[in-house]
Design a protein around this motif. Structure first.
Motif, mmCIF file in Angstrom:
data_model
loop_
_atom_site.group_PDB
_atom_site.id
_atom_site.type_symbol
_atom_site.label_atom_id
_atom_site.label_comp_id
_atom_site.label_asym_id
_atom_site.label_seq_id
_atom_site.Cartn_x
_atom_site.Cartn_y
_atom_site.Cartn_z
ATOM 1 N N HIS A 40 0.718 -1.211 0.039
ATOM 2 C CA HIS A 40 -0.145 0.133 0.003
ATOM 3 C C HIS A 40 0.705 1.271 0.022
ATOM 4 C CE1 HIS A 40 0.746 0.840 4.508
ATOM 5 N NE2 HIS A 40 0.681 -0.553 4.574
ATOM 6 N N GLY A 41 0.263 2.321 -0.717
ATOM 7 C CA GLY A 41 1.211 3.499 -0.677
ATOM 8 C C GLY A 41 0.273 4.504 -1.761
ATOM 9 N N LYS A 42 0.303 5.615 -1.522
ATOM 10 C CA LYS A 42 -0.338 6.736 -2.314
ATOM 11 C C LYS A 42 0.399 6.957 -3.647
ATOM 12 C CE LYS A 42 -3.315 9.530 0.490
ATOM 13 N NZ LYS A 42 -2.958 10.348 1.542
ATOM 14 N N GLY A 43 -0.332 6.973 -4.787
ATOM 15 C CA GLY A 43 0.221 7.069 -6.083
ATOM 16 C C GLY A 43 1.019 6.000 -6.763
ATOM 17 N N CYS A 44 1.650 6.272 -7.928
ATOM 18 C CA CYS A 44 2.469 5.504 -8.550
ATOM 19 C C CYS A 44 3.830 5.431 -7.980
ATOM 20 C CB CYS A 44 2.323 5.788 -9.969
ATOM 21 S SG CYS A 44 0.976 5.714 -10.700
ATOM 22 N N VAL A 45 4.148 4.492 -6.805
ATOM 23 C CA VAL A 45 5.158 4.687 -6.268
ATOM 24 C C VAL A 45 6.010 3.359 -6.319
ATOM 25 C CG1 VAL A 45 4.672 6.343 -4.426
ATOM 26 C CG2 VAL A 45 4.011 3.869 -4.183
ATOM 27 N N SER A 72 4.300 -1.034 3.518
ATOM 28 C CA SER A 72 3.938 0.010 3.254
ATOM 29 C C SER A 72 5.061 0.437 1.989
ATOM 30 C CB SER A 72 4.195 0.915 4.420
ATOM 31 O OG SER A 72 4.389 2.352 3.871
ATOM 32 N N VAL A 73 4.631 1.250 0.857
ATOM 33 C CA VAL A 73 5.319 1.690 -0.157
ATOM 34 C C VAL A 73 5.501 2.967 -0.372
ATOM 35 C CG1 VAL A 73 5.938 1.286 -2.481
ATOM 36 C CG2 VAL A 73 5.140 -0.629 -1.399
ATOM 37 N N GLY A 74 6.196 3.691 0.242
ATOM 38 C CA GLY A 74 6.406 5.356 0.490
ATOM 39 C C GLY A 74 6.855 5.854 -0.874
ATOM 40 N N PRO A 75 6.698 7.296 -0.973
ATOM 41 C CA PRO A 75 6.997 8.177 -2.154
ATOM 42 C C PRO A 75 8.370 7.790 -2.488
ATOM 43 C CG PRO A 75 6.291 9.601 -0.332
ATOM 44 C CD PRO A 75 6.482 8.045 0.467
ATOM 45 N N VAL A 76 8.420 7.809 -3.950
ATOM 46 C CA VAL A 76 9.767 7.783 -4.433
ATOM 47 C C VAL A 76 10.851 8.495 -4.378
ATOM 48 C CG1 VAL A 76 11.160 7.036 -6.967
ATOM 49 C CG2 VAL A 76 8.636 6.352 -6.462
ATOM 50 N N GLN A 95 5.451 14.715 -5.445
ATOM 51 C CA GLN A 95 5.148 13.936 -4.069
ATOM 52 C C GLN A 95 5.491 12.322 -4.268
ATOM 53 O OE1 GLN A 95 1.084 15.102 -3.735
ATOM 54 N NE2 GLN A 95 1.715 16.237 -1.934
ATOM 55 N N GLY A 96 6.666 12.066 -4.869
ATOM 56 C CA GLY A 96 7.191 10.993 -5.025
ATOM 57 C C GLY A 96 6.453 9.916 -5.874
ATOM 58 N N CYS A 97 5.511 10.523 -6.585
ATOM 59 C CA CYS A 97 4.629 9.522 -7.447
ATOM 60 C C CYS A 97 5.254 10.064 -9.131
ATOM 61 C CB CYS A 97 3.170 10.114 -7.417
ATOM 62 S SG CYS A 97 1.951 9.460 -8.728
ATOM 63 N N ALA A 139 4.926 12.935 -11.781
ATOM 64 C CA ALA A 139 6.160 13.741 -12.507
ATOM 65 C C ALA A 139 6.116 13.728 -14.113
ATOM 66 C CB ALA A 139 7.466 13.040 -12.084
ATOM 67 N N TYR A 140 5.538 12.484 -14.596
ATOM 68 C CA TYR A 140 5.430 12.697 -16.085
ATOM 69 C C TYR A 140 4.400 13.205 -16.719
ATOM 70 C CZ TYR A 140 9.495 9.397 -16.572
ATOM 71 O OH TYR A 140 10.471 8.754 -17.133
ATOM 72 N N GLU A 141 3.336 13.397 -15.810
ATOM 73 C CA GLU A 141 2.352 14.065 -16.144
ATOM 74 C C GLU A 141 2.198 15.611 -16.201
ATOM 75 O OE1 GLU A 141 -1.279 12.768 -13.922
ATOM 76 O OE2 GLU A 141 -1.703 11.146 -15.175
ATOM 77 N N PHE A 142 3.061 16.138 -15.185
ATOM 78 C CA PHE A 142 3.530 17.332 -15.173
ATOM 79 C C PHE A 142 4.137 17.878 -16.411
ATOM 80 C CE2 PHE A 142 6.691 20.621 -14.209
ATOM 81 C CZ PHE A 142 5.807 21.679 -13.576
ATOM 82 N N LEU A 143 5.255 17.078 -16.743
ATOM 83 C CA LEU A 143 6.066 17.422 -18.070
ATOM 84 C C LEU A 143 5.297 17.252 -19.289
ATOM 85 C CD1 LEU A 143 9.163 15.503 -17.056
ATOM 86 C CD2 LEU A 143 8.963 17.888 -17.038
ATOM 87 N N GLU A 144 4.473 16.320 -19.385
ATOM 88 C CA GLU A 144 3.559 16.143 -20.465
ATOM 89 C C GLU A 144 2.538 17.292 -20.688
ATOM 90 O OE1 GLU A 144 1.985 12.243 -20.247
ATOM 91 O OE2 GLU A 144 4.024 11.450 -20.552
ATOM 92 N N SER A 145 1.938 17.905 -19.651
ATOM 93 C CA SER A 145 1.097 18.856 -19.831
ATOM 94 C C SER A 145 1.780 20.146 -19.739
ATOM 95 C CB SER A 145 0.134 18.992 -18.606
ATOM 96 O OG SER A 145 0.980 19.393 -17.135
#
Ligand SMILES: [Zn+2]
Length: 378
Positions: free
Chosen positions: A32-37, A206-210, A238-240, A244-250
Motif C-alpha cells: 500500500h502507498g499513495k500514487g504510482c510509487v 508500506s511503499v512510500g514516495p519514490v 510527491q514521489g509519484c 512527475a511525467y504528467e506534469f512534464l507532458e502537460s
C-alpha cells in the motif's frame, strides 16, 4: 519485471528479497502507498523473483525460461487480477483484457488506474474500472489448478480496493482458508479502502514516495527533458512517478498551445499569408477536440492580454512564458478589438463543432484577425 528496473524503493526491495531467501513468504501480501510509487512493479518483480530458476542475490536472473515467460506476462503460474470495464462484448474478468494488460506493460512500467481505464475504454464501454463478481469465480478456478512449473502460484490483485463487495467477500473467504503454496499480492493506495477483514488477513507492506534524487536520476537518464524541467516535475510529484511525467507532458502541451498562439498572432498581425496558411494547415491536422481546446486557449490568452492593456495585470493568469510574449504583444489587444476577436473565435468553434473543413475555418479566422489589429483602440 526486475527489481533493478524499479525506481528507488531500495528498502522494500531488500525486505522482499530477504523474505524469499529465508522462505518466510506469507500467503497474502498487501502493498500500500499513495500514487504510482511502484506497488504493482514491485509485486511483479517479487513474483518473477519467486519463480526464477536461477535467482541472484538481488534480483531474478532475467534470462531463464521462467523469467522470459514473466517478461512476456505469460507464465502459467502467474495470474493477474485488475479492474476492467464492461464493454458489452467481453466477460467482465481480467483474462478478457489480458492483451491490453500486456500491451500497456510493454509501453510503461508506471501507470495510474485512470490511464489503465483509458487504455481499455471503447465507445461502448461503461464504468470507471472495477473488479467484478465474475472475477472471484475465476480466482477460485485458478486456485484449483495445479501449478505448472513452479513451486508457487502467484496471484497479483492490482487496485484491490476496486473489488465490488461480492467479489471482496468471496476473496475474504479464499484468504481465510489459505491454499498451500499460493501467494496473493494485493496493491492499494489506501489500506482503509479495503474491507478491514481482508486487510487483517494480509501482511501489509508500506511503499512510500519514490526518493526524489532517484526519481530525478531516472528521468534524466530516460527522458529528453532538461534537468531544470525535471527538477520542477520531481518537486511537485510527491514521489509519484506518474505525477512527475504528467506534469512534464502537460507543460509540453501548454507550450505547444502558446507556440501556436504566437504563430497565428504574429502572422495575422503582419498579414503574412504564407505563415497563416502554414498555421491553418498544421492546426487543421489536429483532432477536432484539440482544435477546440486550442481556440478556447486563444480566447483566454486574448483576455489576459487585454487585462494587461487595461493595467489590470493581476487579473491575467499566465505562465512565465506566456508573460514573456505578452510583454510586447498586449498593446495590440484593446477594448476596440477584443470583442471581435472573441466573437470570431466563437464562430470558428461553432463551425468546427459542425464538422466543417477545419483548415479553411482556421485560415478564414486568421485572415479576419488581421483586420482586427487595424481597428482603433476604442
Ligand atoms: Zn530467472
Amino acid at each position: 519485471m526486475l527489481f533493478r528496473d524499479i525506481i528507488g524503493q531500495g528498502a522494500v526491495k531488500n525486505h522482499l528479497i530477504q523474505m524469499v531467501k529465508q522462505n518466510r513468504i506469507s500467503h497474502a501480501l498487501l502493498f500500500h502507498g499513495k500514487g504510482c510509487v511502484g506497488k504493482l512493479p514491485l509485486a511483479l518483480a517479487l513474483a518473477q523473483y519467486v519463480h526464477c530458476e536461477n535467482r541472484g542475490d538481488e534480483d531474478a536472473c532475467g534470462v531463464c525460461p521462467s523469467c522470459r515467460k514473466h517478461l512476456n506476462m505469460a507464465h502459467p503460474d502467474m495470474h493477474y487480477v485488475y479492474p476492467v470495464i464492461n464493454d458489452k462484448k467481453r466477460k467482465t474478468v481480467s483474462d478478457s483484457f489480458i492483451e491490453e494488460w500486456r500491451e500497456i506493460h510493454k509501453e510503461r512500467i508506471y501507470f495510474t488506474h485512470s490511464q489503465w481505464v483509458d487504455f481499455i475504454k471503447t465507445k461502448d464501454s461503461v464504468g470507471q474500472g472495477m473488479i467484478y463478481t465474475d472475477e472471484s469465480q475465476e480466482i477460485i478456478r485458478k486456485l484449483s489448478l495445479k501449478t505448472y512449473e513452479s513451486e508457487y502460484k502467484v496471484i497479483v490483485i492490482y487496485e484491490a480496493s476496486r473489488m465490488n463487495i461480492t467479489a471482496a467477500n468471496k476473496l475474504l473467504k479464499i484468504l481465510e482458508e489459505p491454499t498451500d503454496k499460493t501467494l496473493f499480492i494485493l496493491t492499494v493506495d489506501e489500506p482503509e479502502s479495503l474491507l478491514p477483514t481482508i486487510f487483517s488477513r494480509c501482511q501489509a507492506i508500506s511503499v512510500g514516495p519514490v526518493d526524489k534524487n532517484e526519481l530525478f536520476a531516472s528521468m534524466v537518464k530516460n527522458t529528453a527533458y532538461t534537468p531544470a524541467q525535471i527538477t520542477s516535475a520531481v518537486n511537485i510529484s510527491q514521489g509519484c512517478v506518474c505525477r512527475a511525467y504528467e506534469f512534464l507532458e502537460s507543460s509540453e502541451e501548454e507550450s505547444e498551445k502558446l507556440n501556436s498562439f504566437i504563430k497565428i498572432m504574429r502572422n495575422s498581425y503582419s498579414g503574412n499569408v504564407r505563415g497563416m496558411i502554414e498555421w491553418a494547415e498544421e492546426t487543421g491536422r489536429l483532432h477536432v477536440d484539440e482544435q477546440k481546446q486550442l481556440l478556447i486557449y486563444f480566447s483566454a490568452q486574448l483576455r489576459n492580454n487585454l487585462m494587461k492593456t487595461l493595467s489590470a495585470a493581476s487579473l491575467a493568469v499566465m505562465t512565465p512564458e506566456e508573460n514573456d510574449f505578452s510583454a510586447k504583444f498586449h498593446p495590440f489587444i484593446h477594448k476596440g478589438n477584443i470583442g471581435f476577436f472573441r466573437e470570431e473565435i466563437e464562430k470558428a468553434l461553432l463551425y468546427l463543432e459542425r464538422n466543417g473543413n477545419a483548415p479553411l475555418i482556421l485560415l478564414d479566422m486568421a485572415f479576419t484577425f488581421h483586420r482586427f489589429f487595424k481597428l482603433p483602440k476604442n
